[in-house]
Scaffold this motif. Structure first.
Motif, short mmCIF file in Angstrom:
data_model
loop_
_atom_site.label_atom_id
_atom_site.label_comp_id
_atom_site.label_asym_id
_atom_site.label_seq_id
_atom_site.Cartn_x
_atom_site.Cartn_y
_atom_site.Cartn_z
N GLY A 1 6.61 5.72 -8.06
CA GLY A 1 7.19 4.39 -8.16
C GLY A 1 8.01 3.94 -6.97
O GLY A 1 8.61 2.87 -7.01
N TYR A 2 8.04 4.73 -5.89
CA TYR A 2 8.79 4.31 -4.70
C TYR A 2 7.87 4.03 -3.50
O TYR A 2 8.31 4.01 -2.37
N GLY A 3 6.58 3.81 -3.79
CA GLY A 3 5.66 3.39 -2.73
C GLY A 3 5.74 1.89 -2.56
O GLY A 3 6.79 1.28 -2.79
N GLU A 4 4.63 1.28 -2.18
CA GLU A 4 4.65 -0.16 -1.95
C GLU A 4 4.40 -0.91 -3.26
O GLU A 4 3.73 -0.42 -4.16
N ALA A 5 4.93 -2.11 -3.31
CA ALA A 5 4.72 -2.96 -4.48
C ALA A 5 3.28 -3.43 -4.49
O ALA A 5 2.66 -3.60 -3.45
N GLY A 6 2.72 -3.62 -5.69
CA GLY A 6 1.36 -4.14 -5.82
C GLY A 6 1.36 -5.66 -5.75
O GLY A 6 2.41 -6.29 -5.78
N ASP A 7 0.16 -6.22 -5.64
CA ASP A 7 0.04 -7.68 -5.63
C ASP A 7 0.40 -8.25 -6.99
O ASP A 7 -0.02 -7.71 -8.01
N ARG A 8 1.05 -9.34 -6.98
CA ARG A 8 1.36 -10.08 -8.21
C ARG A 8 1.71 -9.18 -9.39
O ARG A 8 1.10 -9.24 -10.45
N ALA B 1 1.20 -6.05 -9.93
CA ALA B 1 0.40 -4.85 -10.24
C ALA B 1 1.25 -3.62 -9.91
O ALA B 1 2.26 -3.75 -9.23
N GLY B 2 0.84 -2.46 -10.37
CA GLY B 2 1.66 -1.25 -10.28
C GLY B 2 2.15 -0.93 -8.88
O GLY B 2 1.57 -1.32 -7.88
N VAL B 3 3.23 -0.19 -8.83
CA VAL B 3 3.83 0.24 -7.57
C VAL B 3 3.24 1.60 -7.20
O VAL B 3 3.01 2.43 -8.06
N GLY B 4 3.01 1.82 -5.90
CA GLY B 4 2.49 3.10 -5.43
C GLY B 4 3.58 4.18 -5.44
O GLY B 4 4.70 3.93 -5.88
#
Ligand SMILES: [Zn+2]
Ligand SMILES: [Zn+2]
Length: 367
Positions: free
Chosen positions: A251-258, A260-263
């Motif tokens: 959950g501390y990767g990049e944010a998803g589009d609109r 969507a889940g976080v990397g």
């Protein structure tokens, strides 16, 4: 020509519909004519078998007629089975979401059915994608690696757009029915492929399956729902991590589009060496010098461990190079269940610069 479609697909007569479908997809993948080692004839045969066995009604017919069942063509229009007459004309209904999962399972099956184009057609917004995983390096001290630590991370990465909260819609914009899917959230399209015409259904690329869409895109992120910015946060480094270790922080990767889940974030750990301790996996290694007399007569000495000072008994007649073990005075395992040992190698100092009397005494003793 009579064929055993069960043999063609390599399944038992008792196979479930799911097993038949999986067998078909696996073979279709294997023999696809566009692939290396693909076989056009074999591929057609597999497809023909699936046209029959993949349909409960047709399968029943086939089971009943057994070896006399005359292939897909045998059930011509006259008997009301025209729908699955020939390979080229045969229509198939494939649910894209369904195939998506199986596609992953068989690695690259998606290529056959052209998922890529179905999901990201020209001029369309693509479906929201989960944020990417990111990797970063972090250097920590020796004792932080042994006992774990809370560390602050500062990273430039894709984060959720603060203006729209990740929705991609301008705050206050009207929410309207999606024009692409007319509010259904699903889109269908027909593709001409080697399998005949395939009707695919997928979640709507414009609204991401919501059926609704904002009348105005977010002015900050242009509808993406994300922005690049510096993020500062704390992470917990677990006890026992070693140099070269890799820690996953969900959950501390990049944010998803609109929305969507976080990397996830992967931290590659480097550990600064210690001037007191060396480490071999979960064991701590040190050397300790003792005098000739201590080695010969025995003694109690103090050892500095990562857990503090500990007394070690040196027995009489200890040889240089002897390794003593202090149990459970090493590094906690990352699993949290065990703890390593502290190993001490003793080095006996041979006396130097002896005065005359000392030399005489040693000679007298004969050692
Ligand atoms: Zn925004
Ligand atoms: Zn839509």
């Amino acid at each position: 020509m009579s064929k055993d479609y069960y043999k063609v697909l390599g399944v038992e007569k008792t196979a479930t519909a799911d097993e038949i479908k999986r067998a078909f997809l696996k073979l279709a993948h294997q023999y696809h004519p566009d692939k290396n080692g693909g076989k056009d004839d074999k591929f057609k045969e597999i497809n023909e078998a699936y046209q029959v066995l993949g349909n409960a009604e047709k399968r029943k017919q086939f089971d009943q007629f057994g070896a006399n069942f005359n292939g897909a063509g045998g059930f011509g229009g006259g008997q009301g089975y025209g729908g699955f007459g020939g390979f080229q004309n045969g229509g198939m209904n494939i649910n894209m979401d369904d195939l998506g999962d199986l596609g992953e399972m068989f690695g690259g099956l998606g290529d056959i059915f052209g998922f890529g184009s179905a999901r990201g057609g020209q001029g369309r917004r693509r479906e929201p994608q989960r944020g990417s995983d990111i990797e970063a390096a972090m250097t920590i001290d020796f004792l932080e690696a042994v006992f774990g630590a809370e560390k602050e991370v500062t990273l430039k990465k894709k984060i959720t757009c603060a203006h729209c909260g990740g929705t991609g819609a301008e705050p206050g914009a009207k929410i309207e029915e999606c024009p692409t899917c007319k509010g259904h959230g699903r889109v269908r399209r027909v593709q001409q492929t080697i399998l005949g015409s395939i009707q695919t259904e997928a979640s709507c690329p414009s609204c991401g399956g919501e059926g609704k869409i904002a009348s105005k895109k977010c002015s900050e992120c242009n509808g993406a729902g994300t922005a690049y910015d510096t993020a500062k946060f704390k992470v917990r480094i677990p006890a026992g991590v070693d140099d070269g270790g890799r820690i996953r922080i969900p959950g501390y990767g990049e944010a998803g589009d609109r929305g969507a889940g976080v990397g996830d974030l992967y931290l590659n750990i480097r550990v600064r060496p210690s001037d007191k301790f060396a480490r071999d996996e979960y064991d701590i290694l040190t050397k300790k010098e003792i005098s000739f007399t201590q080695a010969a007569l025995g003694d109690k000495i103090e050892i500095e461990t990562v857990h503090g000072k500990v007394e070690l008994k040196i027995p009489e007649g200890t040889q240089s190079g002897t390794v003593f073990k202090l149990k459970n005075k090493g590094v906690p395992h990352t699993s949290g269940r065990n703890i390593g040992d502290h190993l001490i190698e003793v080095v006996v100092k041979t006396p130097k610069n002896l005065n005359k009397r000392q030399k005489e005494s040693l000679k007298e003793l004969g050692i």
